[in-house]
Motif scaffolding. Structure first.
Motif, short mmCIF file in Angstrom:
data_model
loop_
_atom_site.label_atom_id
_atom_site.label_comp_id
_atom_site.label_asym_id
_atom_site.label_seq_id
_atom_site.Cartn_x
_atom_site.Cartn_y
_atom_site.Cartn_z
N LEU A 1 -10.03 -19.07 20.01
CA LEU A 1 -10.37 -19.48 21.38
C LEU A 1 -9.64 -20.75 21.80
N HIS A 2 -9.39 -21.63 20.83
CA HIS A 2 -8.70 -22.89 21.15
C HIS A 2 -7.46 -23.11 20.30
N GLU A 3 -7.00 -22.04 19.65
CA GLU A 3 -5.78 -22.13 18.83
C GLU A 3 -5.91 -23.18 17.73
N LEU A 4 -7.00 -23.12 17.02
CA LEU A 4 -7.22 -24.07 15.93
C LEU A 4 -6.91 -23.40 14.60
N GLY A 5 -6.68 -24.21 13.56
CA GLY A 5 -6.51 -23.68 12.22
C GLY A 5 -7.82 -23.08 11.75
N ALA A 6 -7.81 -21.77 11.48
CA ALA A 6 -9.07 -21.09 11.19
C ALA A 6 -9.71 -21.62 9.90
N THR A 7 -8.91 -21.82 8.88
CA THR A 7 -9.48 -22.24 7.60
C THR A 7 -10.04 -23.65 7.67
N TYR A 8 -9.33 -24.48 8.43
CA TYR A 8 -9.81 -25.86 8.53
C TYR A 8 -11.07 -25.94 9.40
N LEU A 9 -11.10 -25.13 10.43
CA LEU A 9 -12.31 -25.06 11.24
C LEU A 9 -13.48 -24.57 10.39
N ASN A 10 -13.18 -23.64 9.53
CA ASN A 10 -14.21 -23.12 8.64
C ASN A 10 -14.81 -24.24 7.81
#
Lengths: 158, 158
Positions: A33-42
């Motif tokens: 949704l905001h083009e973030l790093g998925a793993t780091y957001l996790n």
DNA sequence: GGCTTGATACTCGGATAAATAGTGTCCGAGTCCTAGCGG
DNA sequence: CCGCTAGGACTCGGACACTATTTATCCGAGTATCAAGCC
């Protein structure tokens, strides 16, 4: 004295989970949704889980959702979940070191410098604790009408 | 979100320079008083010089001294001299990224999340700006009678 | 004896390494769904 | 046709690299002091 970017991500995520509610949203979707790093957001979401702010569900159709009413989640809750609740200012008691070290009984009272710093941090926390995720969501929704349903649609689409 | 220990060192140094005034105190002496790393303390003092809080003098009998009345030096001045005056919270405007990016005109208003964070930081700064080095020195002197003359003696002895 | 002058020692200042925390990534454990098989 | 079962795919969760910042250190530039020599 800089704050982790994870705080920003976590706060936005809380808003979006609020709008997605009661649907579960996986990290991948939330990150896209905001083009973030998925793993780091996790990683940040994991911190929120530990703090009891969101709940997680494994497996297909799994994901995250708010653990309680967004009106009961303060900004401070999220900040402390990600950053930890330790004081930013660390008093190392250097007054007790060196040739003129302060006597132990004089150090019964906290260091004046530390007191000022802690008092300022308390004011900071008070401000953060005064605002809830629900309130921010309400303001944003007023600024950008339809954002709530739009985000809900996008996050929960097939 | 942790603050440099240099802030603690710098604040203590300001107190001690205040008591040593109008004598100059070299880094070595100032560091020895609390068993600090002399070269690293020097780095912090350099920051204070750049900020105009203390003045430096080279050569024998040189050293540092407060650049102005300690009643005109706030804790915030010292903190910002060492830590910089940038916001701790960094808004990267992730709302403008992704498939549902907020429109530029909607972003004329600042991000609600950032607003809350900045407001909290403002409260923090307000607290720090409300206390001066002179006030802290006064409180410490009341708690530990004779500390001012004692420190003065030790710092300025031959 | 007083002044000039040179060397000396002491100070700050910025440039240079080591340690620590923040940032980003990867793979494994667990769970649910799905499809195939047997009854 | 219905239930069972085995496989697969998707999810979170914690363990593993990489980068930036903080922490610590070193050496060079500048300056006042001191001592010796000269007037």
């Amino acid at each position: 004295m800089k704050m982790s970017v994870g705080v920003e991500w976590a706060l936005h995520s809380c808003l979006e989970l609020n709008w997605a509610s009661p649907q579960l949203v996986p990290t991948t979707r939330l990150a896209a949704l905001h083009e973030l790093g998925a793993t780091y957001l996790n990683k940040q979401l994991q911190a929120l889980v530990k703090a009891g702010i969101v709940t997680s569900t494994s497996g297909p159709r799994g994901g995250f959702t708010l653990a309680r009413d967004p009106a009961d989640i303060t900004v401070l809750d999220v900040v402390e979940a990600v950053e930890g609740s330790a004081h930013a200012f660390r008093c190392t008691e250097i007054r007790q070191k060196g040739p003129l070290a302060a006597s132990p009984e004089a150090c019964a009272r906290p260091c004046q410098i530390a007191s000022v710093m802690y008092k300022a941090e308390a004011a900071w926390r008070r401000e953060l604790a005064a605002v809830t995720v629900a309130e921010i969501a309400g303001t944003v929704r007023r600024d950008i009408p339809g954002v709530d349903t739009g985000v809900h649609e996008w996050l929960t689409r097939a």
